[in-house]
Design a protein around this motif. Structure first.
Motif, PDB file in Angstrom:
ATOM      1  N   PHE A 202      13.317   9.958 -12.722  1.00 41.31           N
ATOM      2  CA  PHE A 202      14.687  10.324 -12.383  1.00 41.31           C
ATOM      3  C   PHE A 202      14.973   9.966 -10.923  1.00 41.31           C
ATOM      4  O   PHE A 202      14.230  10.368 -10.024  1.00 41.31           O
ATOM      5  CB  PHE A 202      14.904  11.822 -12.615  1.00 41.31           C
ATOM      6  N   CYS A 203      16.049   9.223 -10.712  1.00 41.16           N
ATOM      7  CA  CYS A 203      16.357   8.764  -9.364  1.00 41.16           C
ATOM      8  C   CYS A 203      17.865   8.791  -9.130  1.00 41.16           C
ATOM      9  O   CYS A 203      18.665   8.862 -10.074  1.00 41.16           O
ATOM     10  CB  CYS A 203      15.805   7.359  -9.122  1.00 41.16           C
ATOM     11  N   LYS A 204      18.252   8.734  -7.861  1.00 36.30           N
ATOM     12  CA  LYS A 204      19.664   8.738  -7.498  1.00 36.30           C
ATOM     13  C   LYS A 204      20.306   7.432  -7.948  1.00 36.30           C
ATOM     14  O   LYS A 204      19.706   6.362  -7.806  1.00 36.30           O
ATOM     15  CB  LYS A 204      19.814   8.898  -5.989  1.00 36.30           C
ATOM     16  N   PRO A 205      21.521   7.506  -8.537  1.00 34.92           N
ATOM     17  CA  PRO A 205      22.193   6.268  -8.937  1.00 34.92           C
ATOM     18  C   PRO A 205      22.260   5.277  -7.768  1.00 34.92           C
ATOM     19  O   PRO A 205      22.594   5.643  -6.643  1.00 34.92           O
ATOM     20  CB  PRO A 205      23.590   6.750  -9.352  1.00 34.92           C
ATOM     21  N   GLY A 206      21.921   4.047  -8.074  1.00 40.31           N
ATOM     22  CA  GLY A 206      21.870   3.014  -7.050  1.00 40.31           C
ATOM     23  C   GLY A 206      20.453   2.706  -6.616  1.00 40.31           C
ATOM     24  O   GLY A 206      20.105   1.543  -6.397  1.00 40.31           O
ATOM     25  N   THR A 207      19.610   3.758  -6.507  1.00 38.25           N
ATOM     26  CA  THR A 207      18.208   3.525  -6.134  1.00 38.25           C
ATOM     27  C   THR A 207      17.392   3.004  -7.301  1.00 38.25           C
ATOM     28  O   THR A 207      16.239   2.601  -7.118  1.00 38.25           O
ATOM     29  CB  THR A 207      17.556   4.811  -5.591  1.00 38.25           C
ATOM     30  N   ASP A 208      17.985   3.034  -8.508  1.00 43.93           N
ATOM     31  CA  ASP A 208      17.285   2.470  -9.663  1.00 43.93           C
ATOM     32  C   ASP A 208      17.000   0.984  -9.464  1.00 43.93           C
ATOM     33  O   ASP A 208      16.051   0.439 -10.040  1.00 43.93           O
ATOM     34  CB  ASP A 208      18.102   2.659 -10.941  1.00 43.93           C
ATOM     35  N   GLU A 209      17.792   0.317  -8.621  1.00 40.12           N
ATOM     36  CA  GLU A 209      17.570  -1.101  -8.333  1.00 40.12           C
ATOM     37  C   GLU A 209      16.238  -1.307  -7.621  1.00 40.12           C
ATOM     38  O   GLU A 209      15.630  -2.378  -7.713  1.00 40.12           O
ATOM     39  CB  GLU A 209      18.714  -1.641  -7.461  1.00 40.12           C
ATOM     40  N   LYS A 210      15.769  -0.275  -6.915  1.00 37.63           N
ATOM     41  CA  LYS A 210      14.458  -0.333  -6.259  1.00 37.63           C
ATOM     42  C   LYS A 210      13.348   0.111  -7.194  1.00 37.63           C
ATOM     43  O   LYS A 210      12.279  -0.518  -7.254  1.00 37.63           O
ATOM     44  CB  LYS A 210      14.462   0.558  -5.012  1.00 37.63           C
ATOM     45  N   TRP A 211      13.595   1.183  -7.939  1.00 38.59           N
ATOM     46  CA  TRP A 211      12.539   1.762  -8.749  1.00 38.59           C
ATOM     47  C   TRP A 211      12.236   0.950 -10.010  1.00 38.59           C
ATOM     48  O   TRP A 211      11.096   0.945 -10.478  1.00 38.59           O
ATOM     49  CB  TRP A 211      12.893   3.203  -9.140  1.00 38.59           C
ATOM     50  N   PHE A 212      13.209   0.268 -10.541  1.00 36.95           N
ATOM     51  CA  PHE A 212      12.968  -0.514 -11.756  1.00 36.95           C
ATOM     52  C   PHE A 212      11.926  -1.617 -11.540  1.00 36.95           C
ATOM     53  O   PHE A 212      10.944  -1.692 -12.288  1.00 36.95           O
ATOM     54  CB  PHE A 212      14.286  -1.095 -12.278  1.00 36.95           C
ATOM     55  N   PRO A 213      12.039  -2.466 -10.522  1.00 33.17           N
ATOM     56  CA  PRO A 213      10.971  -3.454 -10.289  1.00 33.17           C
ATOM     57  C   PRO A 213       9.667  -2.817  -9.858  1.00 33.17           C
ATOM     58  O   PRO A 213       8.580  -3.351 -10.150  1.00 33.17           O
ATOM     59  CB  PRO A 213      11.553  -4.359  -9.199  1.00 33.17           C
ATOM     60  N   TYR A 214       9.738  -1.674  -9.170  1.00 30.91           N
ATOM     61  CA  TYR A 214       8.502  -0.981  -8.769  1.00 30.91           C
ATOM     62  C   TYR A 214       7.691  -0.589  -9.992  1.00 30.91           C
ATOM     63  O   TYR A 214       6.484  -0.840 -10.055  1.00 30.91           O
ATOM     64  CB  TYR A 214       8.835   0.265  -7.946  1.00 30.91           C
ATOM     65  N   TRP A 215       8.348   0.017 -10.978  1.00 30.04           N
ATOM     66  CA  TRP A 215       7.615   0.472 -12.147  1.00 30.04           C
ATOM     67  C   TRP A 215       7.188  -0.683 -13.053  1.00 30.04           C
ATOM     68  O   TRP A 215       6.163  -0.605 -13.725  1.00 30.04           O
ATOM     69  CB  TRP A 215       8.424   1.518 -12.927  1.00 30.04           C
ATOM     70  N   ARG A 216       7.944  -1.763 -13.033  1.00 23.09           N
ATOM     71  CA  ARG A 216       7.473  -2.952 -13.754  1.00 23.09           C
ATOM     72  C   ARG A 216       6.149  -3.432 -13.177  1.00 23.09           C
ATOM     73  O   ARG A 216       5.203  -3.730 -13.909  1.00 23.09           O
ATOM     74  CB  ARG A 216       8.519  -4.065 -13.662  1.00 23.09           C
ATOM     75  N   GLU A 217       6.065  -3.496 -11.874  1.00 24.33           N
ATOM     76  CA  GLU A 217       4.830  -3.943 -11.224  1.00 24.33           C
ATOM     77  C   GLU A 217       3.675  -2.979 -11.495  1.00 24.33           C
ATOM     78  O   GLU A 217       2.557  -3.400 -11.808  1.00 24.33           O
ATOM     79  CB  GLU A 217       5.063  -4.073  -9.714  1.00 24.33           C
ATOM     80  N   GLN A 218       3.953  -1.690 -11.379  1.00 26.73           N
ATOM     81  CA  GLN A 218       2.912  -0.684 -11.596  1.00 26.73           C
ATOM     82  C   GLN A 218       2.353  -0.733 -13.012  1.00 26.73           C
ATOM     83  O   GLN A 218       1.147  -0.616 -13.220  1.00 26.73           O
ATOM     84  CB  GLN A 218       3.475   0.711 -11.307  1.00 26.73           C
ATOM     85  N   ARG A 219       3.216  -0.911 -13.987  1.00 27.62           N
ATOM     86  CA  ARG A 219       2.770  -0.859 -15.365  1.00 27.62           C
ATOM     87  C   ARG A 219       1.936  -2.091 -15.746  1.00 27.62           C
ATOM     88  O   ARG A 219       0.971  -1.992 -16.492  1.00 27.62           O
ATOM     89  CB  ARG A 219       3.969  -0.718 -16.308  1.00 27.62           C
ATOM     90  N   MET A 220       2.301  -3.261 -15.235  1.00 26.83           N
ATOM     91  CA  MET A 220       1.487  -4.434 -15.523  1.00 26.83           C
ATOM     92  C   MET A 220       0.117  -4.323 -14.847  1.00 26.83           C
ATOM     93  O   MET A 220      -0.915  -4.663 -15.440  1.00 26.83           O
ATOM     94  CB  MET A 220       2.207  -5.702 -15.073  1.00 26.83           C
ATOM     95  N   LYS A 221       0.094  -3.809 -13.620  1.00 24.62           N
ATOM     96  CA  LYS A 221      -1.177  -3.637 -12.907  1.00 24.62           C
ATOM     97  C   LYS A 221      -2.094  -2.661 -13.638  1.00 24.62           C
ATOM     98  O   LYS A 221      -3.315  -2.819 -13.623  1.00 24.62           O
ATOM     99  CB  LYS A 221      -0.922  -3.137 -11.488  1.00 24.62           C
ATOM    100  N   PHE A 222      -1.499  -1.669 -14.273  1.00 29.14           N
ATOM    101  CA  PHE A 222      -2.290  -0.672 -14.988  1.00 29.14           C
ATOM    102  C   PHE A 222      -3.173  -1.327 -16.043  1.00 29.14           C
ATOM    103  O   PHE A 222      -4.366  -1.025 -16.151  1.00 29.14           O
ATOM    104  CB  PHE A 222      -1.357   0.349 -15.647  1.00 29.14           C
ATOM    105  N   TYR A 223      -2.609  -2.222 -16.835  1.00 28.91           N
ATOM    106  CA  TYR A 223      -3.367  -2.836 -17.921  1.00 28.91           C
ATOM    107  C   TYR A 223      -4.465  -3.764 -17.396  1.00 28.91           C
ATOM    108  O   TYR A 223      -5.562  -3.830 -17.968  1.00 28.91           O
ATOM    109  CB  TYR A 223      -2.424  -3.596 -18.851  1.00 28.91           C
ATOM    110  N   ILE A 224      -4.190  -4.442 -16.312  1.00 29.93           N
ATOM    111  CA  ILE A 224      -5.166  -5.382 -15.770  1.00 29.93           C
ATOM    112  C   ILE A 224      -6.248  -4.655 -14.975  1.00 29.93           C
ATOM    113  O   ILE A 224      -7.448  -4.890 -15.172  1.00 29.93           O
ATOM    114  CB  ILE A 224      -4.457  -6.433 -14.892  1.00 29.93           C
ATOM    115  N   ASP A 225      -5.835  -3.748 -14.084  1.00 34.91           N
ATOM    116  CA  ASP A 225      -6.782  -3.110 -13.176  1.00 34.91           C
ATOM    117  C   ASP A 225      -7.470  -1.892 -13.779  1.00 34.91           C
ATOM    118  O   ASP A 225      -8.658  -1.657 -13.523  1.00 34.91           O
ATOM    119  CB  ASP A 225      -6.066  -2.681 -11.885  1.00 34.91           C
TER     120      ASP A 225
END
Length: 442
Positions: A202-225
C-alpha cells in the motif's frame, strides 16, 4: 542431456514421494494432489524462504492469515460473483469439456475427433459455492475463496490500527485458494486447490510509479538469488491492452520455462485504489488512510505481488531435473535443488552395516538433525545409495567408513560435481554451511 518432460517429472514425483494424485485408491480426483514426505518439505522450504524474504528482511511488511470462508459480499465487491468466469464448451459426441478460448471451435474435438460437435460457448463461474448453517438456500450460500488478496484488503484498516504501520507498507499472506477449473492439466500447474504467496503493498497515489519497478526487480531477484533458478529459464511478460484488467495501471508476469513452454509463475500488478474503493462502496465503511505527518487522507494505491506456491514447486522440480550420461555409460537422474530448498540437505551413509559403522553413522545423523534436514540410508551398495540421494536432490552425502573409526573423518560428497573430500567430523557442520552459502549450480 535429455529433454525434461512432464511425464518424467510426474514419474519421479510419484516414485520418490514428492506428489501423488489425491484419492488414488478410488481412481483419483482430477485437479487435486497430495504432497508426500519430500513434496511437503520442498513446498514448506519455498514458502519459508518467501516468508522470510517478505516479512523478516523488509521492515515495512507484516503478515496475515485470513480465513478461507468470507462474507459473500466480499466477492460481490471484488467482482468475482459477476465477472470471474471462463468461456466453456462441451463436445456433444463425447461430452468432454473445454475452455472455449483455448481451442478452435471449427476444428475436430481433440478427444474423439468429431468435427462440428461443440456447443455454443457459455460463461462458467470458477468459484466453488457451498453453504453455511443448517438451511441450504440462497441466503446461506458462501464461497471458497478463489484468491487470498481480498482477505488482505478487507483487513487493511485493522492492520493499520493494530500494527502502527505507516504507508508505504505491505501485508503478506500464504494460503490456499480454490477454483472450479473447467479443465485441469499439466500436473499441479493448474489445479482446483492450490496455494498462493501474495503481498499487497500500500502506497500513496503517485508513489506507485516508484514502487512498481522496485517490486518487479525484487521479485525476479528472489527466484534467482534465493531459490536458485537458472536465469535463462525466467522472463518478463507485460500485459497487453487485451490482457490488462480495466482497473490496472500496469501489469507484468514472471514467466518460467516449464516442460510445456513459457507460463505464468507470478504476477506483479499496479492495481491503483480499485480494491479498497470497492470495499468502501459495498461495505459502507471508510477504507481511507490518514497520514499522521501531513494529516492528508487518501485511499492508498496497491502494488501486488502474487505468486503460486504450487507452481513454485513445479518450477523447482522442472528447473532442477536433469538426466546425465556418465563416462561409464550409466545414466544419473539428479535434481539440482539449491541447498536451501532441497527437502533433504544431508544424507548419512555407513559404508557397510557391520563393525560399528552403522552405529557411528546413526549417532552422527542424529547430531546433524540439529542443523540440517537429514536422511539415513544403510541399504545397498554405496553407489546405488548415492544415486537415490541424487534423484531426490540431496546436496551433500556423508559416508562413514573404517577410517572414520580411527581418525573421526568422513567423506563429504557434493551432488552436482560428485566431488568427494575428507572432512573432520568436528568441522562437518561449518563446512556444509560454507558450501551452502557459496553454492553455485554446476
Amino acid at each position: 542431456m535429455s529433454e525434461v518432460t512432464m511425464d518424467k517429472i510426474v514419474s519421479l514425483c510419484r516414485r520418490r514421494g514428492f506428489i501423488f494424485q489425491s484419492s488414488e485408491i478410488y481412481g483419483g480426483l482430477n485437479g487435486a494432489y497430495d504432497y508426500g514426505p519430500l513434496g511437503v518439505q520442498l513446498k514448506n522450504n519455498i514458502r519459508d524462504i518467501w516468508w522470510k524474504e517478505m516479512t523478516q528482511l523488509h521492515d515495512n511488511i507484516v503478515g496475515l492469515d485470513a480465513s478461507i470462508l468470507m462474507h459473500p459480499k466480499v466477492w460481490e465487491a471484488s467482482g468475482h460473483v459477476s465477472n470471474f468466469t471462463d468461456p466453456m464448451v462441451d463436445c456433444k459426441q463425447c461430452k468432454s469439456r473445454f475452455r472455449a478460448d483455448q481451442i478452435d471451435l471449427n476444428a475436430a474435438c481433440p478427444v474423439c475427433g468429431t468435427k462440428g460437435s461443440f456447443t455454443a460457448p457459455r460463461n462458467f463461474n470458477l468459484m466453488f459455492a457451498t453453504h453455511i448453517g443448517a438451511d441450504i438456500d440462497a441466503a446461506s450460500t458462501i464461497y471458497l475463496r478463489p484468491e487470498t488478496a481480498q482477505g488482505i484488503y478487507v483487513e487493511f484498516k485493522n492492520v493499520v490500527a493494530s500494527s502502527r504501520v505507516k504507508v508505504p507498507f505491505g501485508i503478506a499472506q500464504v494460503g490456499k485458494s480454490f477454483r472450479n477449473e473447467i479443465t485441469t492439466k499439466n500436473f499441479i500447474f493448474r489445479s482446483c486447490e492450490f496455494e498462493q504467496m501474495e503481498m499487497q503493498f500500500f502506497c500513496k497515489p503517485g508513489t506507485d510509479e516508484k514502487w512498481f519497478p522496485y517490486w518487479r526487480e525484487q521479485r525476479m531477484k528472489f527466484y534467482i538469488d534465493r531459490i536458485g533458478i537458472v536465469p535463462d529459464h525466467l522472463r518478463w511478460h507485460q500485459h497487453g491492452p487485451d490482457e490488462l484488467a480495466f482497473y490496472a495501471k500496469d501489469a507484468y508476469d514472471i514467466q518460467f520455462l516449464f516442460p510445456m513452454g513459457w507460463q505464468e509463475l507470478e504476477g506483479v500488478h499496479s492495481r491503483t485504489d480499485y480494491d479498497l474503493t470497492q470495499h468502501q462502496k459495498f461495505s459502507g465503511k471508510e477504507m481511507g488512510y490518514l497520514d499522521p505527518e501531513t494529516n492528508e487522507r487518501y485511499i492508498p494505491y496497491v502494488v501486488e505481488t502474487s505468486a503460486g506456491l504450487t507452481r513454485n514447486v513445479l518450477m523447482a522440480l522442472s528447473d532442477a531435473y536433469e538426466e546425465q550420461t556418465l563416462a561409464d555409460g550409466d545414466v544419473r537422474t539428479v535434481l539440482h535443488f539449491h541447498p536451501n530448498v532441497a527437502p533433504v540437505t544431508v544424507a548419512v551413509l555407513p559404508l557397510v552395516k557391520k563393525d560399528g559403522l552403522a552405529e557411528y553413522a546413526e549417532k552422527l545423523e542424529h547430531e546433524l538433525r540439529e542443523d540440517f534436514a537429514t536422511d539415513y540410508d544403510q541399504g545397498g551398495a554405496i553407489g546405488r545409495r548415492y544415486r537415490r540421494q541424487d534423484e531426490i536432490g540431496t546436496p551433500y552425502c556423508v559416508t562413514v567408513d573404517y577410517d572414520t573409526l580411527q581418525d573421526n573423518t568422513v567423506t563429504l560428497r557434493f551432488r552436482d560435481s560428485m566431488e568427494q573430500v575428507r572432512v573432520q567430523v568436528s568441522e562437518l557442520v561449518s563446512t556444509i554451511r560454507k558450501a551452502t552459502k557459496e553454492y553455485k549450480r554446476v
